[in-house]
Design an enzyme around this catalytic site. Structure first.
Site, PDB file in Angstrom:
ATOM      1  N   TYR A  95      39.469  43.133  36.003  1.00  0.00           N
ATOM      2  CA  TYR A  95      39.976  43.996  37.076  1.00  0.00           C
ATOM      3  C   TYR A  95      39.418  45.412  36.909  1.00  0.00           C
ATOM      4  CZ  TYR A  95      43.246  46.638  39.967  1.00  0.00           C
ATOM      5  OH  TYR A  95      43.785  47.473  40.899  1.00  0.00           O
ATOM      6  N   LYS A  99      36.778  47.402  39.436  1.00  0.00           N
ATOM      7  CA  LYS A  99      37.150  48.681  40.047  1.00  0.00           C
ATOM      8  C   LYS A  99      36.198  49.791  39.616  1.00  0.00           C
ATOM      9  CE  LYS A  99      40.352  47.048  42.552  1.00  0.00           C
ATOM     10  NZ  LYS A  99      40.195  47.019  44.010  1.00  0.00           N
TER      11      LYS A  99
END
Length: 188
Positions: A95, A99
Site C-alpha cells: 500500500y 501510494k
C-alpha cells in the site's frame, strides 16, 4: 492499492477486475505471492453515476485539461496518495509503495503540465474512515488500525473533499502541489 472510477454499469464483473488489478500491482511491484501481500494488496472499483460528476458550468462530460486551462486560465488535476507514501507503516508495505508511486507521479505530472496551465496536486491523507479498513485481512494489522480510534478522531471523506475544494479554488497563480492532510491527533 489502486482505485478505479468508472460510470455505473460499465464494468460487468467489478470483483474480478479488482482482483486482477491487485494481482497486477503485485506483479509490477515484484512482491512474492505470500499471505502478507495477498491479504494487503487491494484494488477498489468505484462506480459513479454520471450525475455524480459536473463542472462548475453544469457539464458532466470530461473535458480536455489543456483546452480548459486555455479557456479558464488554469485547470486542475488532483491525484490521491496517502501519508503512507511519506512514512513507513508496518503491515502496509505494498500500500505504501503504491501510494509513493502516486506521489512521485504527481511530482512528474506537475513538471510536465505546469507550462500548459495545468496545476497538478497530490493530496496525501492520513487515516480516513473509508472502506479500506474493512478490506484488511491480517487480524493484527486490522486491530492496530482500529486501536488508533481510541487515540485520534479519524478524518472523513468530506474533510478531504473540502481540502481539495480549497486547493482548486485558489487563483491561477497559486499551486498547492502536495498536500498532506492529517487528523489533528495523528502525528504520522
Amino acid at each position: 492499492m489502486i482505485d478505479v472510477y468508472a460510470p455505473t454499469g460499465l464494468i460487468a464483473d467489478r470483483h474480478k477486475l479488482a482482483e486482477n488489478l491487485a494481482r497486477t500491482v503485485m506483479r509490477w511491484e515484484k512482491v512474492p505471492e505470500i499471505p502478507l501481500f495477498l491479504d494487503n494488496t487491494a484494488a477498489f472499483v468505484h462506480e459513479l453515476d454520471t450525475e455524480a460528476f459536473s463542472t462548475a458550468g453544469g457539464d458532466n462530460r470530461s473535458e480536455d485539461l489543456a483546452s480548459a486551462a486555455g479557456e479558464q486560465g488554469c485547470a486542475d488535476l488532483v491525484t490521491t496518495a496517502s501519508i503512507a507514501a511519506l512514512d513507513v507503516f508496518p503491515g502496509f508495505p505494498v500500500y505504501g509503495a503504491t501510494k509513493a508511486y502516486v506521489a512521485h507521479l504527481g511530482t512528474n505530472l506537475r513538471q510536465e503540465l505546469a507550462p500548459k496551465g495545468i496545476r497538478a496536486m497530490t493530496v496525501e491523507p492520513g487515516i480516513v474512515d473509508t472502506e479500506l479498513q474493512n478490506q484488511i485481512a491480517d487480524a493484527d494489522v486490522r486491530r492496530r488500525l482500529s486501536d488508533t480510534r481510541d487515540r485520534i478522531e479519524w478524518l472523513t471523506p468530506a474533510d478531504i473533499a473540502e481540502v481539495v475544494l480549497f486547493a482548486v479554488s485558489r487563483p491561477a497563480r497559486v499551486s498547492l502541489p502536495a498536500v498532506p492532510v492529517l487528523s489533528s491527533g495523528q502525528t504520522r
